[in-house]
Scaffold this motif. Structure first.
Motif: not given
Length: 208
Positions: A55-70
């Motif tokens: 689920t995490v990979y599907r929505r945020w793709r990578d760590v960069g995507g997580l940081l951007v969403d935060v």
């Protein structure tokens, strides 16, 4: 202005998707604050959040995507600039919020700033957020002009705000000095005195 990168929870309501996002972003904040960018992994976030890693990979793709969403989530909180009745009071209150966000241990704000140097995506998102926060705080200068605290309507609000808040970041982030309880008020007063003397006047620059 609370530190624009310091937000405790994701505030967006509604449904399972929003709940999963909130769980994941809370996990990112915790992982980042505890272990820094080097310790931030998709698997670690998924485990802490109690969410399947697919689920995490599907929505945020990578760590960069997580940081951007935060960082994007930080821009969603309902925050208003201080309104104490004076420019000096407003800037002091602003600086106190910033200082608190930088000295708390672990400091998510400091960790996220450091992480942005490792992710171009996060760096762009952080720049957008800082620009939005400074724009939001320009009302402090506008109110001061209306009250007659500043000598000219041609005051560069952004430059004034940066001058007032920069000493906090310099002392606490760059020099890693111990927090000075007097610094928020001292930095605010210095900026107000400089503004009153016309140091941030755009009119002067235009006339030269």
């Amino acid at each position: 202005m609370t530190d624009p990168l310091d937000t405790p929870t994701d505030r967006r309501p509604g449904g399972r998707t929003a709940r999963v996002r909130a769980q994941v972003l809370d996990a990112v904040r915790a992982e980042l604050a505890e272990g820094g960018h080097e310790g931030l992994t998709m698997e670690g976030v998924a485990t802490r959040a109690g969410v399947h890693r697919a689920t995490v990979y599907r929505r945020w793709r990578d760590v960069g995507g997580l940081l951007v969403d935060v960082i994007d989530a930080a821009g969603e909180i309902d925050w208003q600039p201080p309104d104490t009745g004076s420019l000096r009071g407003d800037l002091t209150a602003l600086n106190q919020e910033i200082q608190e966000s930088l000295v708390v241990q672990p400091s998510f704000a400091v960790a996220l700033m450091a992480a942005s140097f490792h992710s171009e995506q996060a760096a762009r998102a952080q720049t957008r957020l800082w620009a939005d926060r400074y724009a939001q705080c320009e009302i402090l200068v506008e109110r001061a002009i209306e009250r007659g605290e500043l000598p000219t309507r041609h005051t560069d609000a952004r430059s004034l705000l940066i001058a007032a808040t920069a000493p906090l970041y310099h002392q606490l982030v760059l020099l890693r000095a111990a927090p000075d309880p007097q610094l928020p008020a001292r930095a605010a007063e210095t900026a107000v005195l400089a503004a009153a003397a016309g140091a941030f006047s755009t009119h002067r620059e235009e006339s030269t």
